[in-house]
Scaffold this motif. Structure first.
Motif, PDB file in Angstrom:
ATOM      1  N   LEU A  17       0.826  -1.213   0.000  1.00 13.07           N
ATOM      2  CA  LEU A  17       0.000   0.000   0.000  1.00 13.07           C
ATOM      3  C   LEU A  17       0.863   1.267   0.000  1.00 13.07           C
ATOM      4  O   LEU A  17       0.481   2.282  -0.586  1.00 13.07           O
ATOM      5  N   THR A  22      -1.348   7.276  -1.977  1.00 13.35           N
ATOM      6  CA  THR A  22      -2.554   8.077  -2.222  1.00 13.35           C
ATOM      7  C   THR A  22      -3.553   7.385  -3.132  1.00 13.35           C
ATOM      8  O   THR A  22      -4.645   7.881  -3.346  1.00 13.35           O
ATOM      9  N   GLN A  23      -3.188   6.222  -3.669  1.00 17.44           N
ATOM     10  CA  GLN A  23      -4.032   5.514  -4.634  1.00 17.44           C
ATOM     11  C   GLN A  23      -4.869   4.437  -3.938  1.00 17.44           C
ATOM     12  O   GLN A  23      -4.310   3.523  -3.335  1.00 17.44           O
ATOM     13  N   PRO A  24      -6.200   4.514  -4.013  1.00 23.34           N
ATOM     14  CA  PRO A  24      -7.024   3.427  -3.468  1.00 23.34           C
ATOM     15  C   PRO A  24      -6.774   2.134  -4.246  1.00 23.34           C
ATOM     16  O   PRO A  24      -6.554   2.159  -5.457  1.00 23.34           O
ATOM     17  N   GLN A  25      -6.789   1.015  -3.524  1.00 22.32           N
ATOM     18  CA  GLN A  25      -6.582  -0.291  -4.147  1.00 22.32           C
ATOM     19  C   GLN A  25      -7.634  -1.253  -3.619  1.00 22.32           C
ATOM     20  O   GLN A  25      -8.064  -1.132  -2.475  1.00 22.32           O
ATOM     21  N   LEU A  54      -6.473   2.378   7.684  1.00 19.33           N
ATOM     22  CA  LEU A  54      -7.134   2.380   6.381  1.00 19.33           C
ATOM     23  C   LEU A  54      -8.592   2.759   6.531  1.00 19.33           C
ATOM     24  O   LEU A  54      -9.181   2.613   7.598  1.00 19.33           O
ATOM     25  N   SER A  56     -12.256   2.279   3.919  1.00 19.17           N
ATOM     26  CA  SER A  56     -12.685   1.560   2.723  1.00 19.17           C
ATOM     27  C   SER A  56     -13.960   2.168   2.160  1.00 19.17           C
ATOM     28  O   SER A  56     -14.688   2.884   2.855  1.00 19.17           O
ATOM     29  N   TYR A  76     -12.667  -0.887  -2.119  1.00 19.33           N
ATOM     30  CA  TYR A  76     -11.365  -0.231  -2.192  1.00 19.33           C
ATOM     31  C   TYR A  76     -10.903   0.197  -0.807  1.00 19.33           C
ATOM     32  O   TYR A  76     -11.713   0.537   0.061  1.00 19.33           O
ATOM     33  N   TYR A  77      -9.591   0.189  -0.642  1.00 23.84           N
ATOM     34  CA  TYR A  77      -8.966   0.600   0.613  1.00 23.84           C
ATOM     35  C   TYR A  77      -7.960   1.699   0.326  1.00 23.84           C
ATOM     36  O   TYR A  77      -7.262   1.658  -0.690  1.00 23.84           O
ATOM     37  N   LYS A  78      -7.897   2.664   1.235  1.00 25.45           N
ATOM     38  CA  LYS A  78      -6.894   3.720   1.135  1.00 25.45           C
ATOM     39  C   LYS A  78      -6.516   4.136   2.545  1.00 25.45           C
ATOM     40  O   LYS A  78      -7.231   3.881   3.513  1.00 25.45           O
TER      41      LYS A  78
END
Length: 112
Positions: A17, A22-25, A54, A56, A76-78
């Motif tokens: 991560l 800064t990118q949601p995955q 995190l 979501s 998505y998680y960030k």
């Protein structure tokens, strides 16, 4: 931040991560990148979310509807506002507290 278990698998997830903080995955993609099964990655992501590292959200319904071929909706998680920094500190602590193998010099603690 509440505490969370810093397993080797959790370290893999946090490092992945932090590659692009800064990118949601989405969970499945994270699992593929770190070579962990869904049954392992999802509990880790849930613990990190409960710990405040995190947050979501579900993918937009329109984006999901447009997917070809059809697939399950993605979660998505960030990182939270301070989550990336908390992750770096937690990883540095885990790295620093890792015992050296016999005959191996201790590794210096560095920020990741």
């Amino acid at each position: 931040m509440s505490g969370f278990r810093m397993t080797k698998q959790t370290q893999l997830v946090l490092r992945e991560l932090l590659q692009n903080p800064t990118q949601p995955q989405y969970g499945l993609a994270i699992g593929h990148k770190v070579e962990l099964q869904s049954g392992t990655i999802q509990p880790i992501l849930a613990r990190l979310e409960r710990a405040g590292i995190l947050e979501s959200f579900w993918e937009d319904a329109d984006e999901h509807a447009a997917s070809t071929p059809p697939r399950p909706r993605r979660r998505y998680y960030k990182f939270t506002e301070d989550g990336a920094e908390e992750a770096r500190v937690a990883l540095a602590r885990a790295y620093k507290s890792k015992p050296a193998r016999p005959g191996e010099a201790p590794k210096p603690a560095t920020e990741i």
